[in-house]
Design an enzyme around this catalytic site. Structure first.
Site, mmCIF file in Angstrom:
data_model
loop_
_atom_site.group_PDB
_atom_site.id
_atom_site.type_symbol
_atom_site.label_atom_id
_atom_site.label_comp_id
_atom_site.label_asym_id
_atom_site.label_seq_id
_atom_site.Cartn_x
_atom_site.Cartn_y
_atom_site.Cartn_z
ATOM 1 N N TYR A 24 31.053 57.229 14.547
ATOM 2 C CA TYR A 24 30.143 57.933 13.641
ATOM 3 C C TYR A 24 29.379 58.900 14.533
ATOM 4 O O TYR A 24 28.554 58.445 15.353
ATOM 5 C CB TYR A 24 29.155 56.957 12.989
ATOM 6 C CG TYR A 24 29.734 56.081 11.901
ATOM 7 C CD1 TYR A 24 30.185 56.629 10.709
ATOM 8 C CD2 TYR A 24 29.806 54.698 12.045
ATOM 9 C CE1 TYR A 24 30.699 55.833 9.694
ATOM 10 C CE2 TYR A 24 30.317 53.888 11.037
ATOM 11 C CZ TYR A 24 30.758 54.474 9.867
ATOM 12 O OH TYR A 24 31.259 53.677 8.872
ATOM 13 N N ASP A 44 33.407 60.468 6.112
ATOM 14 C CA ASP A 44 33.034 60.241 4.712
ATOM 15 C C ASP A 44 31.678 59.550 4.573
ATOM 16 O O ASP A 44 31.364 58.984 3.535
ATOM 17 C CB ASP A 44 34.116 59.397 4.004
ATOM 18 C CG ASP A 44 34.324 58.039 4.668
ATOM 19 O OD1 ASP A 44 33.479 57.627 5.486
ATOM 20 O OD2 ASP A 44 35.344 57.386 4.374
ATOM 21 N N HIS A 61 37.311 54.821 2.455
ATOM 22 C CA HIS A 61 36.449 53.834 3.104
ATOM 23 C C HIS A 61 36.502 52.490 2.352
ATOM 24 O O HIS A 61 35.505 51.781 2.231
ATOM 25 C CB HIS A 61 35.013 54.365 3.165
ATOM 26 C CG HIS A 61 34.197 53.910 4.337
ATOM 27 N ND1 HIS A 61 33.750 54.759 5.313
ATOM 28 C CD2 HIS A 61 33.727 52.692 4.678
ATOM 29 C CE1 HIS A 61 33.020 54.084 6.191
ATOM 30 N NE2 HIS A 61 32.996 52.816 5.829
HETATM 31 C C1 LIG Z 1 33.503 45.137 6.056
HETATM 32 C C2 LIG Z 1 33.984 46.535 6.290
HETATM 33 C C3 LIG Z 1 33.414 47.288 7.301
HETATM 34 C C4 LIG Z 1 33.859 48.576 7.538
HETATM 35 N N1 LIG Z 1 33.332 49.270 8.579
HETATM 36 C C5 LIG Z 1 33.786 50.516 8.853
HETATM 37 C C6 LIG Z 1 33.293 51.228 9.963
HETATM 38 O O1 LIG Z 1 32.432 50.755 10.711
HETATM 39 N N2 LIG Z 1 33.781 52.464 10.177
HETATM 40 C C7 LIG Z 1 34.729 53.035 9.360
HETATM 41 O O2 LIG Z 1 35.140 54.166 9.587
HETATM 42 N N3 LIG Z 1 35.228 52.365 8.305
HETATM 43 C C8 LIG Z 1 34.787 51.126 8.049
HETATM 44 N N4 LIG Z 1 35.307 50.429 6.988
HETATM 45 C C9 LIG Z 1 36.385 51.029 6.172
HETATM 46 C C10 LIG Z 1 37.772 50.683 6.731
HETATM 47 O O3 LIG Z 1 38.018 51.351 7.941
HETATM 48 C C11 LIG Z 1 38.890 51.066 5.772
HETATM 49 O O4 LIG Z 1 38.748 52.408 5.403
HETATM 50 C C12 LIG Z 1 38.962 50.197 4.515
HETATM 51 O O5 LIG Z 1 38.538 48.884 4.779
HETATM 52 C C13 LIG Z 1 40.396 50.183 3.984
HETATM 53 O O6 LIG Z 1 40.464 49.507 2.794
HETATM 54 P P1 LIG Z 1 40.939 47.968 2.626
HETATM 55 O O7 LIG Z 1 39.793 47.135 3.089
HETATM 56 O O8 LIG Z 1 41.193 47.895 1.172
HETATM 57 O O9 LIG Z 1 42.190 47.761 3.458
HETATM 58 C C14 LIG Z 1 34.871 49.136 6.726
HETATM 59 C C15 LIG Z 1 35.434 48.378 5.709
HETATM 60 C C16 LIG Z 1 35.016 47.087 5.490
HETATM 61 C C17 LIG Z 1 35.665 46.288 4.405
HETATM 62 C C1 LIG Z 2 27.227 49.496 8.720
HETATM 63 C C2 LIG Z 2 28.222 50.376 8.024
HETATM 64 C C3 LIG Z 2 27.924 51.817 8.319
HETATM 65 C C4 LIG Z 2 29.615 50.014 8.448
HETATM 66 C C5 LIG Z 2 30.626 50.496 7.462
HETATM 67 O O1 LIG Z 2 31.210 51.526 7.633
HETATM 68 C C6 LIG Z 2 30.892 49.715 6.277
HETATM 69 O O2 LIG Z 2 30.345 48.626 6.125
HETATM 70 O O3 LIG Z 2 31.698 50.171 5.457
#
Ligand SMILES: Cc1cc2nc3c(=O)[nH]c(=O)nc-3n(C[C@H](O)[C@H](O)[C@H](O)COP(=O)(O)O)c2cc1C
Ligand SMILES: CC(C)CC(=O)C(=O)O
Length: 353
Positions: free
Chosen positions: A134, A162, A247
């Protein structure tokens, strides 16, 4: 008295209830939840269900080979671990367990900037790593994170684009889950004994992508691309790869499913840069559909977290093994010799709602 045990998970979806049974309910909600009404969360999986596959027959291809190369990095299959924050909430071994599983499976792990152990500790686990960033308004600090990722051996930077603000997660509001529990922190944000606050800033722009290009020689992958015009701009700004992603439905609710945006983005970039897709990938057939619609590989977010919560490293390994077996089976049944052999000729269109 015989003690009943739950049946072992036989597919990725089975891991979710098993994980839920082990997790603190607020932490489960943090992992599972999405923005507001979670319309996009549901849409991601539903999009895969709507698309049909039409297999080719009698091709005599033998067992498919699953290996791929993405941005110069080889992987044992076209599946990556999407970056997800705070693995320590799922398991005490945290991101180390996930990284060891990725190493064992030969897949690329996109390590989240908001990990609960440092990028150096993750790198010591031997996986092929990309680093998710980020971009912080404090560019000196951002540059220092980039240097650390480079020095730790990360082979690409994944810039999450995003998130000019945090999505509105109402499960978190209901659970009053707004801070990490004591003893758990964003390890990469620690400086001189203090943990910096992460900033998701609405000021981040293409100017920062240009700056990052000047700051690193690592390939830059932009994550969170849904609009074809942004895909074109990304290519113009010299971005090396795109992740078509919403996301996991956690940012702007009512955004369309990632899969439904993939063909538009693929058309916009016309093969100039590799595309990855995440959001709702739960089956080997989902991976085939993503490949058929233009992705070089797909990534999973929540399923790896469920595996981690259920059994640490072994749980993530099992998730990846199940998906690998499903993908091999789906490719075989499609008559495809490899991921590269998958084209849109295997798609039968959208057949049901
Ligand atoms: C608990 C959680 C935390 C996430 N944290 C981040 C993150 O720190 N940075 C990021 O770019 N995407 C984050 N994401 C999004 C994931 O990279 C990804 O886009 C998404 O989980 C894909 O969908 P799915 O969970 O249905 O496979 C997060 C998703 C979840 C579920
Ligand atoms: C603490 C959040 C910014 C981490 C994230 O990307 C998420 O939880 O989807």
């Amino acid at each position: 008295m015989t003690r009943e045990t739950a049946p072992a998970p036989v597919n990725l979806r089975d891991f979710e209830p098993a994980a839920r049974a082990r997790l603190d309910p607020a932490h489960y909600d943090y992992f599972a939840g999405g923005a507001q009404d979670e319309i996009t969360v549901a849409a991601n999986e539903a999009a895969f269900r709507r698309h049909t596959l039409v297999p080719r027959i009698l091709r005599g291809q033998g067992a498919p080979r699953l290996e791929v190369t993405v941005l110069g990095e080889s992987a044992s299959m076209p599946i990556l671990l999407a970056p997800t924050a705070f693995h320590r909430l799922a398991h005490p071994d945290a991101e180390r367990a996930t990284a060891r599983a990725a190493a064992e499976a030969g897949v690329i792990m996109i390590a989240a900037m908001l990990s609960t152990v440092t990028i150096e500790q993750i790198a010591a686990c031997g996986a092929k790593l990309w680093f998710q960033l980020y971009i912080q308004p404090d560019l000196d600090f951002t540059a220092s994170l980039v240097r650390r990722a480079e020095d730790a051996g990360c082979r690409a930077l994944v810039v999450t684009a995003d998130s000019p603000a945090l999505g509105r997660n109402e499960r978190g509001d209901r659970n009053r889950f707004h801070d990490l529990p004591p003893g758990i922190h964003c390890a990469n944000m620690e400086e001189e004994g203090k943990v910096r606050q992460v900033v998701l800033s609405p000021d981040i722009s293409w100017r920062h992508v240009d700056w990052l290009k000047e700051t690193t020689s690592l390939p830059i992958v932009l994550k969170g691309v849904l609009h074809p015009e942004d895909a074109r701009l990304a290519v113009e700004h010299g971005v090396d790869g795109l992740i078509v992603s919403n996301h996991g439905g956690r940012q702007l609710d009512t955004v369309p499913a990632s899969l439904d945006r993939l063909p538009l983005v693929a058309e916009a970039v016309g093969g100039t840069v590799p595309l990855l897709l995440d959001g709702g990938v739960r089956r080997g057939t989902d991976v085939v559909k993503a490949l058929a619609l233009g992705a070089a590989a797909a990534a999973i977010g929540r399923p790896a977290l469920w595996g981690l919560a259920v059994a640490g490293q072994a749980g993530v390994e099992r998730v990846l093994e199940l998906l690998r077996n499903e993908l091999a089976n789906a490719l075989t049944l499609c008559g495809a010799a490899s991921p590269a052999d998958v084209t849109d000729g295997l798609l039968g269109g959208v057949a049901w709602k």
